[in-house]
Write an enzyme that holds these catalytic residues in place. Sequence first.
Site, PDB file in Angstrom:
ATOM      1  N   HIS A 224       0.958  -1.134  -0.139  1.00 29.50           N
ATOM      2  CA  HIS A 224       0.047  -0.047   0.059  1.00 29.50           C
ATOM      3  C   HIS A 224       0.931   1.138  -0.019  1.00 29.50           C
ATOM      4  CE1 HIS A 224       1.181  -0.323   4.232  1.00 29.50           C
ATOM      5  NE2 HIS A 224       1.001   1.021   4.092  1.00 29.50           N
ATOM      6  N   ASP A 226       0.589   5.048   1.915  1.00 24.34           N
ATOM      7  CA  ASP A 226      -0.291   5.574   3.188  1.00 24.34           C
ATOM      8  C   ASP A 226      -0.946   6.567   2.350  1.00 24.34           C
ATOM      9  OD1 ASP A 226       2.423   5.297   5.470  1.00 24.34           O
ATOM     10  OD2 ASP A 226       0.996   3.812   4.642  1.00 24.34           O
ATOM     11  N   HIS A 280       4.608   0.282  -0.053  1.00 27.91           N
ATOM     12  CA  HIS A 280       5.336  -0.524   0.940  1.00 27.91           C
ATOM     13  C   HIS A 280       4.624  -1.388   1.598  1.00 27.91           C
ATOM     14  CE1 HIS A 280       3.551   3.067   2.995  1.00 27.91           C
ATOM     15  NE2 HIS A 280       3.498   2.361   4.102  1.00 27.91           N
ATOM     16  N   ARG A 290       6.234  -8.859  16.064  1.00 24.03           N
ATOM     17  CA  ARG A 290       7.046  -7.507  15.842  1.00 24.03           C
ATOM     18  C   ARG A 290       5.917  -6.367  15.873  1.00 24.03           C
ATOM     19  NH1 ARG A 290       6.716  -4.465  10.650  1.00 24.03           N
ATOM     20  NH2 ARG A 290       8.257  -2.880  10.824  1.00 24.03           N
TER      21      ARG A 290
HETATM   22  C1  LIG Z   1      -5.595   6.385   6.965  1.00 22.24           C
HETATM   23  C2  LIG Z   1      -5.190   5.275   7.153  1.00 22.24           C
HETATM   24  C3  LIG Z   1      -5.732   4.083   6.575  1.00 22.24           C
HETATM   25  C4  LIG Z   1      -4.916   2.940   7.146  1.00 22.24           C
HETATM   26  C5  LIG Z   1      -4.319   3.453   8.358  1.00 22.24           C
HETATM   27  C6  LIG Z   1      -4.001   4.901   8.007  1.00 22.24           C
HETATM   28  C7  LIG Z   1      -2.649   4.904   6.976  1.00 22.24           C
HETATM   29  C8  LIG Z   1      -2.559   3.472   6.397  1.00 22.24           C
HETATM   30  C9  LIG Z   1      -3.720   2.796   6.059  1.00 22.24           C
HETATM   31  C10 LIG Z   1      -3.539   1.274   5.765  1.00 22.24           C
HETATM   32  C11 LIG Z   1      -2.547   0.693   6.780  1.00 22.24           C
HETATM   33  C12 LIG Z   1      -2.950   0.965   4.481  1.00 22.24           C
HETATM   34  C13 LIG Z   1      -3.111  -0.678   4.019  1.00 22.24           C
HETATM   35  C14 LIG Z   1      -4.470  -1.082   4.269  1.00 22.24           C
HETATM   36  C15 LIG Z   1      -4.938  -0.727   5.745  1.00 22.24           C
HETATM   37  C16 LIG Z   1      -6.510  -1.249   5.441  1.00 22.24           C
HETATM   38  C17 LIG Z   1      -4.411  -1.633   6.924  1.00 22.24           C
HETATM   39  O1  LIG Z   1      -3.844  -2.436   6.536  1.00 22.24           O
HETATM   40  O2  LIG Z   1      -4.526  -1.383   7.864  1.00 22.24           O
HETATM   41  C18 LIG Z   1      -4.881   0.780   5.789  1.00 22.24           C
HETATM   42  C19 LIG Z   1      -5.512   1.503   7.174  1.00 22.24           C
HETATM   43  C20 LIG Z   1      -6.780   1.524   7.192  1.00 22.24           C
HETATM   44  O3  LIG Z   1      -7.828   1.834   6.653  1.00 22.24           O
HETATM   45  O4  LIG Z   1      -7.189   0.980   8.390  1.00 22.24           O
HETATM   46  O1  LIG Z   2       4.742  -2.153  10.518  1.00 21.78           O
HETATM   47  C1  LIG Z   2       5.424  -1.505   9.524  1.00 21.78           C
HETATM   48  O2  LIG Z   2       6.532  -1.574   9.393  1.00 21.78           O
HETATM   49  C2  LIG Z   2       4.533  -0.720   8.280  1.00 21.78           C
HETATM   50  C3  LIG Z   2       3.248  -0.557   8.682  1.00 21.78           C
HETATM   51  C4  LIG Z   2       2.607   0.369   7.847  1.00 21.78           C
HETATM   52  O3  LIG Z   2       3.061   0.715   6.700  1.00 21.78           O
HETATM   53  C5  LIG Z   2       1.233   1.244   8.189  1.00 21.78           C
HETATM   54  O4  LIG Z   2       0.623   0.853   9.193  1.00 21.78           O
HETATM   55  O5  LIG Z   2       0.718   2.013   7.383  1.00 21.78           O
HETATM   56 FE   LIG Z   3       2.093   2.143   5.523  1.00 22.23          FE
END
Ligand SMILES: C=C1C[C@]23C[C@H]1CC[C@H]2[C@]1(C)CCC[C@@](C)(C(=O)O)[C@H]1[C@@H]3C(=O)O
Ligand SMILES: O=C(O)CCC(=O)C(=O)O
Ligand SMILES: [Fe+2]
Length: 365
Positions: A224, A226, A280, A290
């Site tokens: 994804h 951010d 990333h 972790r």
């Molecule tokens: C605004 C946000 C949505 C998420 C948390 C913050 C910034 C990063 C986003 C996220 C981590 C990107 C990957 C998918 C996601 C669903 C996750 O894995 O948590 C995303 C977060 C979210 O929508 O909760």
């Molecule tokens: O845990 C990590 O190193 C990355 C997490 C991340 O990219 C996120 O929470 O948006």
């Molecule tokens: Fe991220």
Amino acid sequence: MVRPVFDAAVLSGRSDIPSQFIWPEGESPTPDAAEELHVPLINIGGMLSGDAAAAAEVTRLVGEACERHGFFQVVNHGIDAELLADAHRCVDNFFTMPLPEKQRALRRPGESCGYASSFTGRFASKLPWKETLSFRSCPSDPALVVDYIVATLGEDHRRLGEVYARYCSEMSRLSLEIMEVLGESLGVGRAHYRRFFEGNDSIMRLNYYPPCQRPLETLGTGPHCDPTSLTILHQDNVGGLQVHTEGRWRSIRPRADAFVVNIGDTFMALSNGRYKSCLHRAVVNSRVPRKSLAFFLCPEMDKVVAPPGTLVDASNPRAYPDFTWRSLLDFTQKHYRADMKTLEVFSSWIVQQQQGQLALQPAMT
Ligand SMILES: C=C1C[C@]23C[C@H]1CC[C@H]2[C@]1(C)CCC[C@@](C)(C(=O)O)[C@H]1[C@@H]3C(=O)O
Ligand SMILES: O=C(O)CCC(=O)C(=O)O
Ligand SMILES: [Fe+2]
């Protein structure tokens, strides 16, 4: 459809994990350990008080990294080591609690705050192997973090609230210093973005990645960008953050004394596409949990996100439409799972919305 409830305490020792956690071939981690991505190490403290030559060098390094992949690291950041240690201890204490206690703060559908694990109910497949606790932080409301944590988790978690109130206030201070550097490196001056983020409505997210017995078929956090403006992340010494650049996944080695900083979609729009919000992900391992502490700097909800005029000209037309962070956050929480093209999809979605609204209004006579 009944979706699995992800109790890490149970699943982290099992190899027969639900298929929803298995990622397709093309997206799962490669067996060989990713090569390291060397990102510039910025002495942010020295930068703002040091001599002009050192500051110019830092500005150049940051600009280069942000144009290429949007990642760099900051040291000499002024965050108290004890506070950082407390912040990590709080994560261990919280996530090793029994699931029902964590679920007191359960994230409600469509909301960005609260406790979430595997996003039960949110996604049907490619589930992230992680638990998260997210909450808002606004410098204008110093009691917000403690009030939220005590209200949702109870009085016996007040210390978690107090530690993170201080931590988020320090993150906000560091974010504004970084905004000065970014403004300088974009040639719009130190004050421009600092002023834009003076009042911010940011998100603090605690990531906890339990061990997984099938670490080459799962992902802690999927690929994804951010959607936010700037991420300041402290990872523990386990390692797992990977950045996709120059066609391959490369790892960022943990440094206890450094924060990893990356540009998000919203700042990419504020820079008119000049600085990159980069793909990333986070991989998991079969041995140890972790943790990463991610502070997501976000503007106030209804501020219009638009680049300064000096970054827009004939050869650099507007890369994205005006939008508010509220609308992009809403998009990721209710309509679209943030991935590598969130801003692109959002941009056409928001334009259609605006056109749609126009269509709904009677033709002006
Ligand atoms: C605004 C946000 C949505 C998420 C948390 C913050 C910034 C990063 C986003 C996220 C981590 C990107 C990957 C998918 C996601 C669903 C996750 O894995 O948590 C995303 C977060 C979210 O929508 O909760
Ligand atoms: O845990 C990590 O190193 C990355 C997490 C991340 O990219 C996120 O929470 O948006
Ligand atoms: Fe991220």
